[in-house]
Motif scaffolding. Structure first.
Motif, mmCIF file in Angstrom:
data_model
loop_
_atom_site.group_PDB
_atom_site.id
_atom_site.type_symbol
_atom_site.label_atom_id
_atom_site.label_comp_id
_atom_site.label_asym_id
_atom_site.label_seq_id
_atom_site.Cartn_x
_atom_site.Cartn_y
_atom_site.Cartn_z
ATOM 1 N N GLY A 41 5.015 -2.377 -0.830
ATOM 2 C CA GLY A 41 5.100 -1.102 -0.058
ATOM 3 C C GLY A 41 3.819 -0.892 0.413
ATOM 4 N N ALA A 42 2.631 -0.854 -0.651
ATOM 5 C CA ALA A 42 1.358 -0.777 -0.295
ATOM 6 C C ALA A 42 0.787 -1.951 0.782
ATOM 7 C CB ALA A 42 0.395 -0.780 -1.520
ATOM 8 N N GLY A 43 1.389 -3.025 0.310
ATOM 9 C CA GLY A 43 0.867 -4.149 1.290
ATOM 10 C C GLY A 43 1.209 -4.083 2.481
ATOM 11 N N ALA A 44 2.456 -3.533 2.905
ATOM 12 C CA ALA A 44 3.209 -3.151 4.044
ATOM 13 C C ALA A 44 2.291 -2.152 4.891
ATOM 14 C CB ALA A 44 4.478 -3.105 4.090
ATOM 15 N N ALA A 45 2.149 -1.231 4.113
ATOM 16 C CA ALA A 45 1.174 0.039 4.623
ATOM 17 C C ALA A 45 0.036 -0.498 5.174
ATOM 18 C CB ALA A 45 1.191 1.040 3.642
ATOM 19 N N PHE A 46 -0.773 -1.400 4.548
ATOM 20 C CA PHE A 46 -2.192 -1.962 4.839
ATOM 21 C C PHE A 46 -2.144 -2.704 6.227
ATOM 22 C CE2 PHE A 46 -2.949 -1.158 0.024
ATOM 23 C CZ PHE A 46 -3.153 -0.011 0.275
ATOM 24 N N TRP A 47 -0.881 -3.535 6.142
ATOM 25 C CA TRP A 47 -0.724 -4.282 7.299
ATOM 26 C C TRP A 47 -0.547 -3.756 8.501
ATOM 27 C CZ3 TRP A 47 4.102 -6.633 9.043
ATOM 28 C CH2 TRP A 47 4.051 -7.413 10.201
ATOM 29 N N VAL A 48 0.082 -2.378 8.416
ATOM 30 C CA VAL A 48 0.260 -1.484 9.575
ATOM 31 C C VAL A 48 -0.956 -1.062 10.242
ATOM 32 C CG1 VAL A 48 1.215 0.574 10.343
ATOM 33 C CG2 VAL A 48 2.580 -0.854 9.120
ATOM 34 N N PRO A 51 -4.096 5.494 9.958
ATOM 35 C CA PRO A 51 -4.636 6.498 8.869
ATOM 36 C C PRO A 51 -3.719 6.864 8.117
ATOM 37 C CG PRO A 51 -5.726 6.651 11.337
ATOM 38 C CD PRO A 51 -4.778 5.879 11.601
ATOM 39 N N LEU A 52 -2.486 7.050 8.697
ATOM 40 C CA LEU A 52 -1.273 7.669 7.744
ATOM 41 C C LEU A 52 -0.883 6.532 6.935
ATOM 42 C CD1 LEU A 52 0.790 9.756 7.048
ATOM 43 C CD2 LEU A 52 2.077 8.917 8.844
ATOM 44 N N ALA A 53 -0.808 5.150 7.368
ATOM 45 C CA ALA A 53 -0.257 4.067 6.702
ATOM 46 C C ALA A 53 -1.519 3.938 5.382
ATOM 47 C CB ALA A 53 -0.141 2.827 7.363
ATOM 48 N N TYR A 54 -2.548 3.903 5.917
ATOM 49 C CA TYR A 54 -3.560 3.761 4.679
ATOM 50 C C TYR A 54 -3.327 5.130 3.621
ATOM 51 C CZ TYR A 54 -6.544 -0.007 6.962
ATOM 52 O OH TYR A 54 -6.875 -1.198 7.272
ATOM 53 N N ALA A 55 -3.050 6.115 4.015
ATOM 54 C CA ALA A 55 -2.946 7.215 3.036
ATOM 55 C C ALA A 55 -1.540 6.806 2.124
ATOM 56 C CB ALA A 55 -3.077 8.524 3.547
ATOM 57 N N GLY A 56 -0.906 6.637 2.727
ATOM 58 C CA GLY A 56 0.714 6.488 2.240
ATOM 59 C C GLY A 56 0.539 5.079 1.170
ATOM 60 N N GLY A 57 -0.342 3.962 1.700
ATOM 61 C CA GLY A 57 -0.670 2.812 0.723
ATOM 62 C C GLY A 57 -1.573 3.198 -0.343
ATOM 63 N N ALA A 58 -2.424 3.996 -0.282
ATOM 64 C CA ALA A 58 -3.351 4.435 -1.366
ATOM 65 C C ALA A 58 -2.432 5.087 -2.483
ATOM 66 C CB ALA A 58 -4.522 5.678 -0.671
ATOM 67 N N LEU A 59 -1.489 6.099 -2.070
ATOM 68 C CA LEU A 59 -0.594 6.510 -3.038
ATOM 69 C C LEU A 59 0.171 5.626 -3.697
ATOM 70 C CD1 LEU A 59 0.584 9.022 -4.323
ATOM 71 C CD2 LEU A 59 2.314 9.199 -2.365
ATOM 72 N N LEU A 60 0.827 4.623 -2.887
ATOM 73 C CA LEU A 60 1.422 3.719 -3.662
ATOM 74 C C LEU A 60 0.679 2.661 -4.549
ATOM 75 C CD1 LEU A 60 3.541 2.548 -0.437
ATOM 76 C CD2 LEU A 60 4.566 3.843 -2.447
ATOM 77 N N VAL A 100 -1.064 -6.936 -1.955
ATOM 78 C CA VAL A 100 -2.162 -5.964 -1.487
ATOM 79 C C VAL A 100 -3.167 -6.436 -0.728
ATOM 80 C CG1 VAL A 100 -3.566 -3.965 -2.307
ATOM 81 C CG2 VAL A 100 -1.213 -4.443 -3.389
ATOM 82 N N VAL A 101 -3.841 -7.371 -1.513
ATOM 83 C CA VAL A 101 -5.018 -7.957 -0.537
ATOM 84 C C VAL A 101 -4.558 -8.539 0.624
ATOM 85 C CG1 VAL A 101 -6.934 -9.538 -1.028
ATOM 86 C CG2 VAL A 101 -6.057 -8.217 -2.902
ATOM 87 N N GLY A 103 -2.261 -7.734 2.699
ATOM 88 C CA GLY A 103 -1.925 -6.635 3.553
ATOM 89 C C GLY A 103 -3.296 -6.012 4.038
ATOM 90 N N LEU A 104 -4.304 -5.822 3.266
ATOM 91 C CA LEU A 104 -5.572 -5.309 3.728
ATOM 92 C C LEU A 104 -6.050 -6.359 4.396
ATOM 93 C CD1 LEU A 104 -7.073 -4.526 0.055
ATOM 94 C CD2 LEU A 104 -6.251 -2.520 2.132
ATOM 95 N N ALA A 105 -6.099 -7.588 4.375
ATOM 96 C CA ALA A 105 -6.677 -8.544 5.159
ATOM 97 C C ALA A 105 -5.932 -8.773 6.826
ATOM 98 C CB ALA A 105 -6.645 -9.942 4.647
ATOM 99 N N ALA A 106 -4.798 -8.517 6.529
ATOM 100 C CA ALA A 106 -3.869 -8.840 7.762
ATOM 101 C C ALA A 106 -3.988 -7.439 8.408
ATOM 102 C CB ALA A 106 -2.314 -8.722 7.318
ATOM 103 N N GLY A 107 -4.221 -6.376 8.077
ATOM 104 C CA GLY A 107 -4.383 -4.955 8.806
ATOM 105 C C GLY A 107 -5.441 -5.198 9.600
ATOM 106 N N LEU A 108 -6.616 -5.818 9.376
ATOM 107 C CA LEU A 108 -7.884 -6.146 9.962
ATOM 108 C C LEU A 108 -7.990 -7.427 10.738
ATOM 109 C CD1 LEU A 108 -10.471 -5.094 7.048
ATOM 110 C CD2 LEU A 108 -9.442 -3.471 8.938
#
Length: 199
Positions: A41-48, A51-60, A100-101, A103-108
């Protein structure tokens, strides 16, 4: 820098959670699987990458790290520690790292940087368990262990939710650079430590 040295403190903080998990009949393997689901879920959020997705991903990511501690503590409490459970935990942790990693890369849209970061992360973990495979203790130390990575991911993405860029650069991109560089340095550090013990 490593948070792994505070495992004893974490175990004490986990005590009420272990009791709760035991009371509802949760198994360590089930906790490991749920932790992995949170990482996905965090990886998917980071891909999105909003700001809201990053916050949700941080919690996950925080919850994933907490459950990753809980599964081992629960296994010790129940007396059900096993090599099979340990293997499942480590396999799911590695897949969680990749998700997770990535997702972070895909988001950027920074896949080259993501590749460098994820190989640093995976080799760090590999060298930690490879030491055990050749008869040494499992290595958790070094510049950047898994607990450190999870803390950095959670903190960085929480900051990114509030401040998407700093001086024109994404904090997430800086984090990936840290994983790429310091991850490989940690892997080398663990290799040298194990080599010296074996030589």
């Amino acid at each position: 820098m490593t948070l792994d040295q505070y495992r004893d403190i974490a175990d004490r903080l986990l005590a009420p959670w272990v009791r709760a998990a035991k009371a509802v009949g949760a198994t360590p393997n089930a906790v490991s699987v749920v932790a992995f689901g949170l990482a996905v879920g965090a990886g998917a959020a980071f891909w999105v990458a909003t700001p809201l997705a990053y916050a949700g991903g941080a919690l996950l990511v925080f919850l994933n790290g907490w459950l990753d501690l809980l599964d081992g503590a629960l296994a010790r409490e129940l007396g059900t520690e096993s090599e099979a459970g340990d293997m499942l935990d480590h396999v799911l942790d590695r897949y969680a790292d990749v998700v997770v990693v990535s997702g972070l890369a895909a988001g950027l849209d920074q896949f080259g940087l993501g590749l460098a970061a994820v190989t640093g992360v995976l080799l760090t973990s590999y060298l930690g368990t490879q030491a055990q495979a050749v008869g040494l203790d499992r290595v958790y130390g070094g510049l950047l262990g898994r607990a450190d990575r999870l803390a950095l991911v959670g903190a960085t993405t929480a900051v990114t939710a509030l401040v998407p860029t700093v001086a024109g650069y994404s904090p997430v991109a800086a984090l990936l650079v840290v994983f790429a560089v310091v991850g490989h340095l940690t892997a080398v550090q663990r290799f040298v430590s194990a080599w010296r013990q074996l030589a």
